[in-house]
Design a protein around this motif. Structure first.
Motif, PDB file in Angstrom:
ATOM      1  N   ARG A  22      58.614  64.909  50.380  1.00  0.00           N
ATOM      2  CA  ARG A  22      59.250  64.314  49.239  1.00  0.00           C
ATOM      3  C   ARG A  22      58.957  63.201  48.945  1.00  0.00           C
ATOM      4  O   ARG A  22      59.028  62.348  47.652  1.00  0.00           O
ATOM      5  N   ALA A  23      58.337  62.201  49.677  1.00  0.00           N
ATOM      6  CA  ALA A  23      57.748  60.961  49.353  1.00  0.00           C
ATOM      7  C   ALA A  23      56.199  60.518  49.933  1.00  0.00           C
ATOM      8  O   ALA A  23      56.050  61.250  51.011  1.00  0.00           O
ATOM      9  N   PRO A  24      55.341  59.976  49.263  1.00  0.00           N
ATOM     10  CA  PRO A  24      53.910  59.880  49.766  1.00  0.00           C
ATOM     11  C   PRO A  24      53.931  59.055  50.735  1.00  0.00           C
ATOM     12  O   PRO A  24      53.174  57.827  50.906  1.00  0.00           O
ATOM     13  N   VAL A  25      54.711  58.966  51.953  1.00  0.00           N
ATOM     14  CA  VAL A  25      54.779  57.993  53.100  1.00  0.00           C
ATOM     15  C   VAL A  25      54.380  58.903  54.225  1.00  0.00           C
ATOM     16  O   VAL A  25      54.561  60.138  54.576  1.00  0.00           O
TER      17      VAL A  25
ATOM     18  N   ALA B 195      51.698  54.151  53.345  1.00  0.00           N
ATOM     19  CA  ALA B 195      51.415  55.075  52.342  1.00  0.00           C
ATOM     20  C   ALA B 195      50.622  56.187  52.963  1.00  0.00           C
ATOM     21  O   ALA B 195      49.612  56.044  53.770  1.00  0.00           O
TER      22      ALA B 195
ATOM     23  N   PHE C 283      44.900  50.814  45.027  1.00  0.00           N
ATOM     24  CA  PHE C 283      45.379  51.679  45.758  1.00  0.00           C
ATOM     25  C   PHE C 283      47.313  51.469  45.719  1.00  0.00           C
ATOM     26  O   PHE C 283      47.940  52.386  45.439  1.00  0.00           O
TER      27      PHE C 283
ATOM     28  N   LEU D 259      49.762  54.054  44.525  1.00  0.00           N
ATOM     29  CA  LEU D 259      50.959  54.737  45.294  1.00  0.00           C
ATOM     30  C   LEU D 259      52.368  54.390  44.520  1.00  0.00           C
ATOM     31  O   LEU D 259      53.118  55.315  44.471  1.00  0.00           O
TER      32      LEU D 259
ATOM     33  N   GLY E 129      55.216  57.630  43.574  1.00  0.00           N
ATOM     34  CA  GLY E 129      56.468  57.719  44.593  1.00  0.00           C
ATOM     35  C   GLY E 129      57.521  58.277  43.678  1.00  0.00           C
ATOM     36  O   GLY E 129      57.996  57.719  42.661  1.00  0.00           O
ATOM     37  N   PRO E 130      57.697  59.672  43.750  1.00  0.00           N
ATOM     38  CA  PRO E 130      58.874  60.408  43.152  1.00  0.00           C
ATOM     39  C   PRO E 130      60.195  59.659  43.124  1.00  0.00           C
ATOM     40  O   PRO E 130      60.895  59.867  42.216  1.00  0.00           O
TER      41      PRO E 130
ATOM     42  N   GLU F 209      68.491  65.394  44.791  1.00  0.00           N
ATOM     43  CA  GLU F 209      67.653  65.767  45.651  1.00  0.00           C
ATOM     44  C   GLU F 209      68.100  67.147  46.494  1.00  0.00           C
ATOM     45  O   GLU F 209      68.626  66.613  47.557  1.00  0.00           O
TER      46      GLU F 209
ATOM     47  N   LEU G  33      57.960  52.425  50.239  1.00  0.00           N
ATOM     48  CA  LEU G  33      58.492  52.998  51.767  1.00  0.00           C
ATOM     49  C   LEU G  33      59.954  52.865  52.190  1.00  0.00           C
ATOM     50  O   LEU G  33      60.491  53.613  52.889  1.00  0.00           O
TER      51      LEU G  33
ATOM     52  N   PHE H  78      62.365  54.173  50.122  1.00  0.00           N
ATOM     53  CA  PHE H  78      62.971  54.951  49.398  1.00  0.00           C
ATOM     54  C   PHE H  78      62.630  56.307  50.325  1.00  0.00           C
ATOM     55  O   PHE H  78      62.374  57.262  49.730  1.00  0.00           O
TER      56      PHE H  78
END
Lengths: 453, 437
Positions: A44-47, A115, B7, B11, B15-16, B39, B368, B370
């Motif tokens: 869901r998130a690029p983490v 990330a 970067f 990033l 982030g959606p 969501e 980060l 979220f």
């Protein structure tokens, strides 16, 4: 590589169709050097979260060196052959990430949240400090002051924490679980370079570690990166054997203690019983105790709350606690805070009456069904927090359990019956295997009268 | 540095949860506004509600009324007594949390999609129709009194209370929100009904949701949930100015480790220099191991386990605060190092390298946050209370990037006042003199 998705209990499926397709997106594999890897996907998130868990905690320390597992955890943020002291956290921060670590009885874990495309860099640094730690005397002395201030903050400044330490020490006659994770102060003051390196060399190796990666990654990506960074580290044949620690002898005598401190404003009574933990392939009794702690102490609908807070009004607060995720024997705890005018012996008597009545009367089926439904719902809520899922795996796998045990656990909880819960209570609530502590102010207006049971 | 910055930018775009377009603004027929991030992948919803005002709305002589009132919301409502309410909530596997602070009453809920209507109906009872039954009032009052008595012997709580008293005096911020043993003992059911009427009103509510719910469903939900609250609540408190003098207040308390709070006036959240101050504080005392205070007090000297500072813009006053704890024989040195760093930052500002490092950290760490429905809903409701618009999630990192070393020097000079930096120390500190302020 094998993919293991958690199946849901047939019971749960029947009762709650919405849960039918809940599967933990979990993949596991093992590197050639013995390092276990768990991947939990959440796109869901690029983490991503990387955790490295070592099967080594304070209960693995050499007697006389209490606190060294935690001390070493601090020292892993000092330098290696290629990283200057403090550089690890600096690089994490420069890449927008957070990092931290913790130590417990059975495990030490290091983690970073960052990330997803920085995962390789995190692995490179974490692999480096697994084998290349470089410490000097100055690091040791300054950081030893820091952990002593940490003990000051967590324990010395808090009479309830001091009392809980004494209680733990009295519960375990022989096992290292009786020694606080942070260490006894006198022993902490003697920790040195040798003690730290000795623990490091005994336990820090890929074949004694578990890598958990959770977040926006695929198992293939993790496998490739893990092979690149952790793969070249040699296994250490000296580590990784089943942990042999001194076990509890048969406990024959109830223990009681009173801790007095002028800083205590609110007295309470706490009791801990020795209790079995989850074992590989054998988790039913631990599941029954997990449900028992919810039934007795899980919020306003619990048995202790009903009897002691609502009905007799003897207590301001009550609670029950049990964590079955433990390598050796765990404990089942009860706590009750008296209402004004109620003495601790009076409250303890009322508490014991409630326990006896519960064992006589059995489990309220409606309450058990509510708890089981909440546990099923927790599997949904937990998918919103992959870090919590990652911690669940890390904690279990460093406590002697397998991935299969972790994934079978929810089904086992759902299948436990009221009879099994009462049977577990009957067995565990044996005063000969318990310690009862009173936390009290220095003044004696609430002095305990002797109570004969 | 370049690759790192590149970067961060990518990033950020990736982030959606961060695209402003993903934040929908929902206007309900009854006139409520809510922000929503839909969501649908996990079948539950997180809902965050804030009522402006909080414990500072306590009527004169009724200190602790709002806190006790909020503690009673889940202790019986509508047709349910306290246990009946808890059983109904547990049977739905819903979670409701009620809390109060100096500026807000907050309600945090999460509930499954499959029984959302029942969960919201139950939550509504607690907000609109709490019982304040005698039995529940006495039970929760006794718990609150126990907490107040414990705070009187807790070094951190003692330090907070002394700092607040010294800085804010008679303003509601100057006393503790839980009240005193005397004030809480004297509260009546009528006081709680009045506190409820004063604090939970439609004219001061902020709402955000994230999860498996459509805008239409959320709109109807909110009107059902909050539509029967009174239109207006009690007037908000006055603003108060912060004035401190350099020096140390010692509150003697027999414990091995002294706890010190320190601070002086801060900055408003809408101050044009807020971002510069935020970046500066990250470098001075913002928690991480890279901050100067952490380096100087912990890493170099081993004087503490933790030291940090933070900007605290409240609704009616602004503080810049910090905390440290050290053994009684070392707290004096810790304080002296902190004073030096305070003065050094005020006179020298930051280096370009420190600034670049702080920016990459702050901009990288922002997305980060979220990382789930609960955190997203909390961030969105906080943004509304801060008077921000949905596009802040896109512009925020650019505002951090725009801060220059000159901005930091300017704000450091203006914000940091070594001659106003006040310490409150609780413990048996050695070599520290109590200087009345």
């Amino acid at each position: 590589m094998k993919t293991l998705a958690a199946a849901c209990a047939a019971l749960a499926l029947a009762a709650l169709p919405a849960l039918a397709d809940e599967q933990e997106p979990v993949t596991t594999f093992t590197l050639d050097n013995g390092m276990d890897v768990v991947v939990i996907e959440d796109h869901r998130a690029p983490v991503v979260v990387q955790m490295v868990w070592y099967r080594a905690g304070s209960a693995d320390e050499t007697p006389g060196r209490s606190g060294v597992a935690h001390f070493l955890e601090h020292l892993l943020f000092k330098g290696t052959d290629t990283l200057a002291p403090g550089e690890f956290s600096k690089v994490v921060a420069e890449n927008g990430g957070n990092d931290n670590a913790f130590t417990s009885y059975d495990q030490t874990a290091y983690f970073q949240r960052i990330a997803a495309d920085r995962l390789g860099l995190m692995m490179k640094m974490e692999a480096d400090r697994m084998v290349n730690l470089r410490l000097d005397e100055e690091d040791i002395l300054t950081e030893r002051d820091v952990i002593i201030e940490e003990r000051n903050m967590r324990v010395e400044n808090d009479p309830a924490a001091l009392m809980r330490e004494q209680l733990g020490a009295a519960l375990y006659l022989n096992h290292r679980y009786g020694v606080p994770v942070i260490g006894w102060r006198d022993e902490m003051e003697t920790l040195d370079l040798d003690a730290a390196y000795d623990f490091y060399h005994r336990f820090y190796a890929p074949n004694n570690a578990i890598l958990i990666v959770a977040g926006d990654v695929t198992p293939d990506e993790v496998e490739a990166l893990a092979e690149e960074h952790y793969g070249p580290l040699p296994a250490n044949p000296e580590v990784g054997a089943p942990r042999a620690r001194p076990q509890e002898p048969q406990q024959l005598a109830e223990r009681r203690l009173t801790f007095r401190d002028p800083r205590v404003a609110q007295p309470y009574v706490m009791r801990r019983y020795l209790a079995p933990e989850r074992d590989p392939g054998d988790q039913r009794e631990a599941a029954a105790l997990t449900l028992l702690s919810e039934i007795l102490g899980g919020g306003q609908t619990s048995v202790l709350n009903r009897d002691l807070q609502f009905d007799s009004k003897a207590a301001l607060y009550t609670g029950a606690f049990y964590d079955g995720t433990s390598y050796d024997d765990s404990s089942f705890g009860l706590v009750a805070v008296p209402a004004p005018g109620v003495t601790l012996p009076e409250l303890e008597t009322a508490l014991d009456k409630t326990l006896a009545a519960f064992i006589d009367e059995g489990v309220d089926p409606d309450q058990l069904e509510r708890i089981k439904f909440q546990l099923r719902a927790d599997q949904i809520y937990e998918r919103d927090d992959v870090q919590s899922l990652a911690r669940r795996y890390g904690s279990a796998l460093t406590s002697g359990l397998t991935v299969e045990d972790v994934q079978a656990w929810p089904d086992i909880l759902q299948s436990v019956t009221g009879e099994e819960i009462v049977a577990a209570a009957r067995k565990v609530f044996d005063r000969k295997q318990s310690v009862t502590g009173y936390l009290m102010p220095e003044e004696t207006q609430d002095a305990p009268k002797e109570v004969t049971q | 540095m370049k690759p790192v910055l590149a970067f961060v930018a990518s990033l950020f775009l990736a982030g959606p949860a961060l695209a402003a377009a993903d934040i929908q603004t929902v206007e309900t027929p009854m006139g409520f506004t809510a922000w929503l991030v839909e969501e649908p992948s996990i079948p539950f919803t997180s809902l965050e509600i804030r009522f402006e005002g909080g414990t500072s709305l306590d009527a004169p002589g009724k200190r602790g009324a709002t806190n006790l009132m909020v503690g009673l919301l889940e202790e019986g409502a509508g047709e349910y007594d306290a246990r009946g309410f808890a059983e109904a909530r547990d049977a739905l596997a819903a979670s409701f949390r009620y809390d109060s602070g100096p500026d807000t009453v907050s309600v945090s809920a999460k509930f499954l999609t499959e029984n959302r209507d029942e969960a919201v109906a139950l939550l509504r009872e607690s907000l609109v129709d709490p019982r304040f039954g005698e039995d529940a009032v006495e039970r929760v009052r006794a718990q609150v009194l126990s907490g107040i008595r414990s705070d009187l012997k807790d070094p951190d709580a003692i330090a907070n209370a002394e700092f607040d008293r010294m800085v804010f005096g008679d303003h509601p911020y100057g006393s503790q929100p839980d009240g005193t043993v005397e004030s809480v003992t004297a509260l009546t059911r009528d006081d709680l009904v009045a506190a409820h009427r004063a604090a939970l009103a439609r004219d001061r509510v902020y709402i955000a949701a994230a999860g498996d719910i459509s805008p239409e469903e959320l709109s109807a939900l909110i009107d059902r949930l909050l539509g029967d609250l009174p239109a207006t609540g009690a007037p908000l408190p006055e603003d108060v100015d912060v004035a401190t003098q350099a020096g140390t207040t010692v509150v003697p308390f027999d414990t091995p480790q002294s706890v010190a709070l320190f601070g002086h006036k801060g900055l408003k959240r809408d101050d044009p220099d807020f971002f510069a101050a935020y970046v500066m504080n990250t470098i001075l005392g913002g928690g991480g191991f890279e901050a100067r205070l952490m380096k100087e007090v912990r890493e170099k000297r081993g004087l503490t386990y933790g030291v940090y500072s933070y900007l605290m813009p409240m609704d009616h006053a602004e503080l810049y605060l910090g905390r440290v704890a050290s053994a009684n024989d070392r707290i004096g040195e810790a304080i002296s190092v902190i004073r030096d760093e305070w003065a050094r930052m005020a006179s020298e500002g930051v280096t370009d390298a420190e600034l670049a490092q702080a920016k990459t950290y702050l901009t990288g760490a922002y997305p980060l946050r979220f990382d789930g429905n609960g955190p997203i809903a909390r961030i969105l409701v906080g943004m509304q209370m801060d008077g921000l618009t949905p596009d802040y999630v896109v512009t925020r990192n650019a505002e951090v990037e725009a801060v220059t070393a000159e901005d930091v020097r300017r704000v450091a000079k203006r914000l940091l006042q070594p001659d106003a930096l006040r310490f409150v120390v609780v413990g048996q500190p050695e070599g520290l003199e109590d200087v009345p302020g």
